[in-house]
Write a protein that holds these residues in place. Structure first.
Motif, short mmCIF file in Angstrom:
data_model
loop_
_atom_site.label_atom_id
_atom_site.label_comp_id
_atom_site.label_asym_id
_atom_site.label_seq_id
_atom_site.Cartn_x
_atom_site.Cartn_y
_atom_site.Cartn_z
N ASN A 82 0.82 -1.20 0.00
CA ASN A 82 0.00 0.00 0.00
C ASN A 82 0.86 1.26 0.00
O ASN A 82 1.64 1.48 0.94
N ASN A 83 0.74 2.04 -1.06
CA ASN A 83 1.34 3.38 -1.11
C ASN A 83 2.81 3.43 -0.72
O ASN A 83 3.21 4.21 0.13
N ILE A 84 3.60 2.59 -1.38
CA ILE A 84 5.04 2.61 -1.10
C ILE A 84 5.73 3.71 -1.91
O ILE A 84 5.46 3.90 -3.09
N ASN A 85 6.59 4.43 -1.21
CA ASN A 85 7.45 5.43 -1.85
C ASN A 85 8.90 5.08 -1.55
O ASN A 85 9.21 4.60 -0.45
N LYS A 86 9.75 5.28 -2.55
CA LYS A 86 11.18 5.05 -2.35
C LYS A 86 11.95 6.02 -3.23
O LYS A 86 11.64 6.17 -4.41
N GLY A 87 12.94 6.68 -2.65
CA GLY A 87 13.77 7.58 -3.43
C GLY A 87 15.23 7.41 -3.08
O GLY A 87 15.56 6.73 -2.10
N TYR A 88 16.08 7.95 -3.90
CA TYR A 88 17.52 7.92 -3.63
C TYR A 88 18.04 9.35 -3.52
O TYR A 88 17.60 10.23 -4.26
N MET A 89 18.99 9.55 -2.62
CA MET A 89 19.59 10.87 -2.46
C MET A 89 20.52 11.13 -3.64
O MET A 89 21.35 10.30 -4.00
N LEU A 90 20.36 12.28 -4.24
CA LEU A 90 21.27 12.73 -5.29
C LEU A 90 21.78 14.08 -4.82
O LEU A 90 21.06 15.09 -4.91
N GLY A 91 22.98 14.11 -4.24
CA GLY A 91 23.46 15.32 -3.59
C GLY A 91 22.57 15.60 -2.39
O GLY A 91 22.38 14.75 -1.53
N GLU A 92 22.01 16.79 -2.32
CA GLU A 92 21.15 17.19 -1.20
C GLU A 92 19.71 16.77 -1.42
O GLU A 92 18.89 16.84 -0.52
N GLU A 93 19.41 16.36 -2.65
CA GLU A 93 18.01 16.19 -3.04
C GLU A 93 17.62 14.71 -3.09
O GLU A 93 18.43 13.86 -3.47
N ASP A 97 15.66 -4.52 0.69
CA ASP A 97 15.69 -3.07 0.91
C ASP A 97 14.34 -2.69 1.52
O ASP A 97 13.39 -3.46 1.44
N ILE A 98 14.28 -1.53 2.14
CA ILE A 98 13.01 -1.10 2.72
C ILE A 98 12.56 0.21 2.08
O ILE A 98 13.38 1.02 1.65
N ALA A 99 11.25 0.38 2.03
CA ALA A 99 10.69 1.59 1.44
C ALA A 99 10.85 2.76 2.40
O ALA A 99 11.09 2.58 3.60
N ASP A 100 10.74 3.99 1.87
CA ASP A 100 10.78 5.18 2.73
C ASP A 100 9.46 5.34 3.48
O ASP A 100 9.43 5.81 4.61
N ILE A 149 5.84 -6.48 6.96
CA ILE A 149 7.28 -6.36 6.68
C ILE A 149 7.77 -4.95 7.04
O ILE A 149 8.90 -4.79 7.52
N HIS A 150 6.90 -3.94 6.83
CA HIS A 150 7.33 -2.56 7.05
C HIS A 150 7.58 -2.25 8.53
O HIS A 150 8.15 -1.22 8.86
N GLU A 151 7.17 -3.16 9.41
CA GLU A 151 7.40 -2.94 10.84
C GLU A 151 8.59 -3.75 11.36
O GLU A 151 8.90 -3.71 12.54
N MET A 152 9.25 -4.48 10.48
CA MET A 152 10.28 -5.42 10.95
C MET A 152 11.66 -4.79 11.10
O MET A 152 12.02 -3.86 10.39
N GLU A 153 12.44 -5.36 12.04
CA GLU A 153 13.85 -5.00 12.23
C GLU A 153 14.68 -5.76 11.19
O GLU A 153 14.23 -6.75 10.64
N GLU A 154 15.92 -5.31 11.03
CA GLU A 154 16.85 -5.91 10.07
C GLU A 154 16.95 -7.44 10.23
O GLU A 154 16.92 -8.18 9.26
N SER A 155 17.07 -7.91 11.49
CA SER A 155 17.28 -9.35 11.70
C SER A 155 16.04 -10.15 11.28
O SER A 155 16.14 -11.25 10.72
N GLU A 215 3.15 0.58 3.31
CA GLU A 215 3.01 -0.70 4.00
C GLU A 215 3.28 -1.86 3.04
O GLU A 215 2.91 -1.80 1.87
N TYR A 216 3.89 -2.91 3.59
CA TYR A 216 4.12 -4.13 2.82
C TYR A 216 3.81 -5.32 3.71
O TYR A 216 4.47 -5.53 4.73
N TYR A 217 2.78 -6.08 3.33
CA TYR A 217 2.45 -7.33 4.01
C TYR A 217 2.82 -8.50 3.11
O TYR A 217 2.41 -8.53 1.94
N LEU A 218 3.59 -9.43 3.64
CA LEU A 218 3.90 -10.66 2.92
C LEU A 218 3.25 -11.80 3.68
O LEU A 218 3.60 -12.06 4.83
N ASP A 219 2.29 -12.48 3.03
CA ASP A 219 1.54 -13.56 3.67
C ASP A 219 1.00 -13.11 5.03
O ASP A 219 1.06 -13.83 6.03
N GLY A 220 0.51 -11.87 5.07
CA GLY A 220 -0.13 -11.35 6.28
C GLY A 220 0.83 -10.73 7.29
O GLY A 220 0.39 -10.11 8.27
#
Ligand SMILES: Nc1ncnc2c1ncn2[C@@H]1O[C@H](COP(=O)(O)OP(=O)(O)O)[C@@H](O)[C@H]1O
Ligand SMILES: [Mg+2]
Length: 234
Positions: free
Chosen positions: A12-23, A62-65, A76-82, A68-73
């Motif tokens: 749901n409504n995932i956004n992801k961007g990359y820093m290019l300089g300051e932007e 990788d994680i979105a900025d 994922i968007h609430e999970m820690e790296e491990s 929400e992302y649910y995989l099999d319920g």
């Protein structure tokens, strides 16, 4: 969350961007994407449209900025790296354009690797993998090294390796990109067979003819996703 259980992937409504300089340059823009259990979906888009960025998020690499992302319920968007590492190892079967086999391992060692990494003994892992190995017609090649195989055979090995861990989804990035058209068609036929057996497959490609092997095509253009019009009557 019970209503979400029919979806293997719910984004749901995932956004992801990359820093290019300051932007921050946006790459994925309010992406919404659903895959039902047992579906075979292709994500089709030109180079630079954000396919790999989206695949990395779906594959928990990788994680979105935001969004929400649910995989099999599971949220994922609430999970820690491990936890993400754990989900990636258990629930995602990756298939890459360049196979990503370990050149010094033979075919059997490559295929059983995901189970050995989880702590299973080689003997037990071999036994568990034999049905998959037979299904993919690799039982006469087990002692060969990847360099002794054709591209199509190497991709079958990588599909076997993806399957043995019994993942929730198979996630394929340009799986036919390095293959001649005959071997490419064989891989797509195999995906169709695996899908008919109940496997959920998400395939990323820039090639419409490849995408047509899937049951549904979703287009990505400039970081925005859209469903294809009905393909009935084709
Ligand atoms: N790590 C990164 N840092 C900065 N920009 C990136 C990075 N990865 C991808 N991009 C940019 O994001 C856009 C989408 O890239 P990508 O997801 O690889 O597209 P595709 O796989 O469809 O070719 C491109 O403009 C690319 O240059
Ligand atoms: Mg890419």
């Amino acid at each position: 969350m019970e209503k979400d259980r029919e979806f293997m992937i719910l984004i749901n409504n995932i956004n992801k961007g990359y820093m290019l300089g300051e932007e921050k340059v946006p790459v994925l823009k309010n992406v919404c994407f659903q895959v039902k259990k047992g579906e075979f979906v292709a994500i089709l888009g030109p180079s630079g449209s954000g396919k790999t960025t989206l695949m990395n998020i779906i594959g928990c690499m990788d994680i979105a900025d935001s969004g929400e992302y649910y995989l099999d319920g599971n949220a994922i968007h609430e999970m820690e790296e491990s936890e993400l590492n754990d989900v990636r190892n258990k629930e995602i079967g990756f298939i890459f354009q360049n196979y990503q086999l370990i050149p010094t391992y033979n075919i059997l060692q490559n295929i059983i690797m995901p189970l050995v990494v989880r702590g299973m003994s080689s003997g037990e892992a071999e036994e568990k993998c034999m049905d998959t190995i037979r299904l993919l017609g690799l039982d006469h090649r087990l002692r060969h090294k990847p360099s002794e195989l054709s591209g199509g055979q190497k991709q079958r090995v990588s599909i076997a390796r993806a399957l043995v861990g019994e993942p929730a989804i198979l996630l394929a990035d340009e799986p036919t990109g390095a293959l001649d058209s005959v071997s490419g068609q064989e891989v797509l036929k195999l995906f169709g067979k695996l899908n008919a057996m109940g496997h959920t497959i998400v395939m990323i490609t820039h090639d419409l003819n490849v995408a047509k092997a899937a049951g549904r095509i979703v287009h990505i253009i400039d970081g925005e996703l859209s469903e294809e019009e009905s393909r009935e009557g084709e």
